[in-house]
Design a protein around this motif. Structure first.
Motif, mmCIF file in Angstrom:
data_model
loop_
_atom_site.group_PDB
_atom_site.id
_atom_site.type_symbol
_atom_site.label_atom_id
_atom_site.label_comp_id
_atom_site.label_asym_id
_atom_site.label_seq_id
_atom_site.Cartn_x
_atom_site.Cartn_y
_atom_site.Cartn_z
ATOM 1 N N THR A 269 -5.882 3.628 -15.288
ATOM 2 C CA THR A 269 -6.611 2.633 -14.499
ATOM 3 C C THR A 269 -6.696 3.065 -13.044
ATOM 4 O O THR A 269 -5.872 3.846 -12.578
ATOM 5 C CB THR A 269 -5.907 1.262 -14.581
ATOM 6 O OG1 THR A 269 -6.574 0.347 -13.712
ATOM 7 C CG2 THR A 269 -4.449 1.363 -14.152
ATOM 8 N N LYS A 270 -7.706 2.550 -12.334
ATOM 9 C CA LYS A 270 -7.858 2.838 -10.911
ATOM 10 C C LYS A 270 -7.110 1.821 -10.055
ATOM 11 O O LYS A 270 -7.131 1.908 -8.833
ATOM 12 C CB LYS A 270 -9.344 2.818 -10.535
ATOM 13 C CG LYS A 270 -10.129 3.974 -11.122
ATOM 14 C CD LYS A 270 -11.564 3.954 -10.641
ATOM 15 C CE LYS A 270 -12.335 5.166 -11.166
ATOM 16 N NZ LYS A 270 -13.740 5.168 -10.710
ATOM 17 N N GLN A 271 -6.438 0.855 -10.708
ATOM 18 C CA GLN A 271 -5.711 -0.171 -9.969
ATOM 19 C C GLN A 271 -4.538 0.445 -9.213
ATOM 20 O O GLN A 271 -3.785 1.251 -9.766
ATOM 21 C CB GLN A 271 -5.215 -1.243 -10.941
ATOM 22 C CG GLN A 271 -4.502 -2.394 -10.251
ATOM 23 C CD GLN A 271 -3.980 -3.413 -11.246
ATOM 24 O OE1 GLN A 271 -4.246 -3.316 -12.436
ATOM 25 N NE2 GLN A 271 -3.217 -4.378 -10.762
ATOM 26 N N ASN A 272 -4.390 0.061 -7.951
ATOM 27 C CA ASN A 272 -3.296 0.549 -7.114
ATOM 28 C C ASN A 272 -2.353 -0.585 -6.752
ATOM 29 O O ASN A 272 -2.743 -1.755 -6.761
ATOM 30 C CB ASN A 272 -3.829 1.183 -5.828
ATOM 31 C CG ASN A 272 -4.461 2.528 -6.089
ATOM 32 O OD1 ASN A 272 -4.056 3.246 -6.989
ATOM 33 N ND2 ASN A 272 -5.483 2.869 -5.304
ATOM 34 N N LYS A 273 -1.123 -0.242 -6.420
ATOM 35 C CA LYS A 273 -0.162 -1.226 -5.953
ATOM 36 C C LYS A 273 0.544 -0.679 -4.717
ATOM 37 O O LYS A 273 0.707 0.535 -4.572
ATOM 38 C CB LYS A 273 0.854 -1.554 -7.046
ATOM 39 C CG LYS A 273 1.743 -0.390 -7.450
ATOM 40 C CD LYS A 273 2.770 -0.818 -8.495
ATOM 41 C CE LYS A 273 3.677 0.369 -8.873
ATOM 42 N NZ LYS A 273 4.688 -0.025 -9.869
ATOM 43 N N PRO A 274 0.968 -1.558 -3.797
ATOM 44 C CA PRO A 274 1.657 -1.092 -2.575
ATOM 45 C C PRO A 274 2.980 -0.405 -2.920
ATOM 46 O O PRO A 274 3.682 -0.802 -3.851
ATOM 47 C CB PRO A 274 1.895 -2.384 -1.790
ATOM 48 C CG PRO A 274 0.977 -3.394 -2.388
ATOM 49 C CD PRO A 274 0.806 -3.016 -3.816
ATOM 50 N N ARG A 275 3.298 0.633 -2.145
ATOM 51 C CA ARG A 275 4.581 1.315 -2.302
ATOM 52 C C ARG A 275 5.534 0.867 -1.199
ATOM 53 O O ARG A 275 5.089 0.508 -0.107
ATOM 54 C CB ARG A 275 4.380 2.836 -2.200
ATOM 55 C CG ARG A 275 3.761 3.461 -3.439
ATOM 56 C CD ARG A 275 3.528 4.933 -3.211
ATOM 57 N NE ARG A 275 3.091 5.620 -4.416
ATOM 58 C CZ ARG A 275 2.487 6.807 -4.428
ATOM 59 N NH1 ARG A 275 2.257 7.420 -3.283
ATOM 60 N NH2 ARG A 275 2.131 7.367 -5.559
ATOM 61 N N PRO A 276 6.846 0.922 -1.460
ATOM 62 C CA PRO A 276 7.813 0.591 -0.400
ATOM 63 C C PRO A 276 7.645 1.542 0.786
ATOM 64 O O PRO A 276 7.277 2.712 0.614
ATOM 65 C CB PRO A 276 9.170 0.802 -1.082
ATOM 66 C CG PRO A 276 8.896 0.737 -2.548
ATOM 67 C CD PRO A 276 7.499 1.245 -2.740
ATOM 68 N N LYS A 277 7.908 1.046 1.981
ATOM 69 C CA LYS A 277 7.688 1.828 3.200
ATOM 70 C C LYS A 277 8.475 3.136 3.194
ATOM 71 O O LYS A 277 8.003 4.152 3.722
ATOM 72 C CB LYS A 277 8.069 0.989 4.421
ATOM 73 C CG LYS A 277 7.531 1.542 5.731
ATOM 74 C CD LYS A 277 7.667 0.532 6.849
ATOM 75 C CE LYS A 277 7.014 1.054 8.131
ATOM 76 N NZ LYS A 277 7.109 0.070 9.237
#
Length: 520
Positions: A269-277
């Motif tokens: 999928t092209k869906q992205n999610k935020p990564r921890p800093k």
């Protein structure tokens, strides 16, 4: 007998184009179309439509032609789907199982691929189709893993990874992965940072840019002819709060590349999610900064303090700076009869815990200016200051002298070139022997190199002097701005003052004790 109708499907992805091999040529859209058309004609099938998805991955379920074909298949407009290989249809095992092995047979449509012999009309062919699907799925997983590895490596080395450069920059056409300043957009970025440092709120800045008709970053890309997909609707060209907010915290504007803030959920999928800093990839000094470090640090401090702006959009002159001497609470602003006042909020909550502090903003400004003038008069050696400020005249004299020497060196180079041009005719006429000609040629060549070195050295010194002169002029501007000013600005308060302690008015007088904690 009614002729069977065939839908031909061709697909080529970016990874196929990048192979640069004979297989790449055989996978081209033209090759697929020719092969499948010939096969359909050979079997006497009528071609219903040729569906083409160029530059789409086999894992992309949103391919436009693919979706149109499946819609037509569900409505039973044709009898056969014809592909070169099963992977052209899809590389996902789930899609293969859903359509080729289940839905297409239910709709009465046959799937056929020429090279790998997948044929849904052949029941004994099911295992082959499933094996093809497993192999294609494995290919996708490995490809995704390799791509992530390459991108991570490039990010760690400070290369810009992305289809578009951040607003204020443009991609370097001569150096892949490197950013250059786009001066037109960079001027807006500098203005945003400056306005915020002067006390304007984010919404107020957005409103100011919109009133002047400055296009927001996405609209700017479109106007520059960059192929940027954005929904065009009401307000889509306007600056908004979050555009300003994101700009003020983006380290790219101080020359640091910060990437990998988002990661894909899955290669399917092209869906992205935020990564921890802590997982972000940060590389310093990868490109020329737009914002100076001092301005950046001042803005970050103001953001951390989160001073709330007035309804007009401007932030109070002493917002988050004035504190109650009794309890340490930050004084809050209030407005009465057109005048602004600062008072301790803790006093209204519990009079027993704090007697309160109260002062008008106008009066506090006068008191701060008076103390600033006193400090200037007491501690500054004005004669020495004037001498320091006038040092630029000496540097400018040095620059003029260097420029004069460059002209002299250039004249000598011109004379040496002329002498070299005259040597050969003298040799031809016998005026010079071969040995004399070679000896003089070497002499003039050495002279040319020497003069060119002297010019290069002088030019380097001029660059250094220009920087020192600019710094000197900057110091003069700063000193003239911050010494003996007639009024304060939010920017001056941020630069000069750490905090101000305001006490309760002394009974029987109009005096309010204050203590200013300067940054210098």
């Amino acid at each position: 007998m009614k002729r069977e109708r065939a839908a031909i499907y061709c697909r080529l992805s970016e990874e196929d184009k990048g192979k640069g091999s004979a297989e790449n040529d055989s996978n081209s859209i033209q090759n697929q179309r020719a092969l499948l058309t010939e096969y359909a004609h050979f079997h006497g099938w009528e071609i219903y439509e040729i569906y083409i998805d160029d530059d789409y991955s086999g894992a992309d379920r949103s391919r436009p032609a693919f979706k149109r074909m499946l819609h037509a298949a569900e409505e039973k407009r044709f009898d056969i789907i014809l592909c070169k290989t099963q992977s052209r249809f899809s590389r996902e095992l789930e899609v293969v199982e859903r359509y080729i092995n289940r839905l297409l047979p239910q709709w009465g449509i046959r799937f056929l691929s020429l090279v790998d012999n997948a044929d849904s009309a052949n029941e004994d062919n099911l295992l082959l189709r499933q094996i093809n699907g497993i192999m294609d799925e494995h290919y996708l997983a490995e490809l995704s893993k390799n791509i992530r590895s390459v991108l991570t490596h490039r990010r760690k080395n400070g290369f810009h990874i992305g289809s578009f450069a951040l607003y204020g920059y443009r991609k370097n056409p001569d150096r892949r992965g490197h950013l250059l300043i786009d001066e037109e957009a960079a001027a807006v970025v500098r203005e945003v940072f400056t306005l915020f440092s002067q006390g304007y709120g984010k919404t107020a800045i957005a409103r100011m840019l919109n009133e002047r008709g400055i296009p927001n970053p996405t609209e700017y890309k479109r106007l520059q002819g960059i192929r940027y997909r954005q929904p065009k609707g009401k307000g889509s060209t306007l600056w908004k709060y979050f555009a300003i907010s994101n700009m003020l915290t983006n380290e790219i504007y101080i020359g640091n590349m910060v990437q990998g803030k988002y990661g894909s959920v899955s290669y399917k999928t092209k869906q992205n999610k935020p990564r921890p800093k802590e997982e972000w990839i940060r590389t310093e000094g990868t490109h020329e900064p737009i914002i100076e470090q001092e301005l950046w640090e001042r803005v970050q401090k103001m953001l951390a303090e989160r001073a709330k702006p007035f309804p007009s959009g401007a932030i109070g002159l002493f917002a988050r700076k004035a504190r109650c001497a009794e309890c340490g609470y930050t004084l809050r602003s209030s407005k009465t009869k057109g005048k602004y006042y600062l008072q301790c909020p803790n006093h209204h909550i519990s009079k027993e815990s704090c007697r309160g502090a109260f002062i008008s903003v106008e009066r506090l400004e006068r008191m701060v200016l008076q103390e600033l003038h006193t400090i200037s008069d007491a501690y500054l050696n004005w004669e020495e200051l004037e001498r320091q400020l006038d040092f630029c005249s000496h540097l400018k004299e040095q620059r003029a002298s260097l420029q004069k020497s460059i002209h002299a060196h250039e004249k000598k180079i011109e004379e040496a070139h002329k002498a070299v041009r005259e040597l050969y005719p003298d040799k031809v006429r016998g005026v010079l022997s071969e040995a004399e000609y070679l000896d003089l040629s070497k002499h003039f060549s050495a002279e040319l190199q020497q003069q060119e070195r002297l010019i290069a050295d002088a030019e380097r010194k001029i660059i250094d002097l220009d920087a020192r002169i600019a710094a000197g002029d900057n110091r003069r501007a700063i000193i003239e701005k911050y010494i003996n000013p007639t009024h304060l600005t939010r920017e001056m308060v941020e630069i000069l003052i750490d905090s101000i302690s305001v006490g309760r008015r002394i009974a029987g007088t109009r005096e309010v004790p204050i203590t200013i904690y300067w940054r210098f």
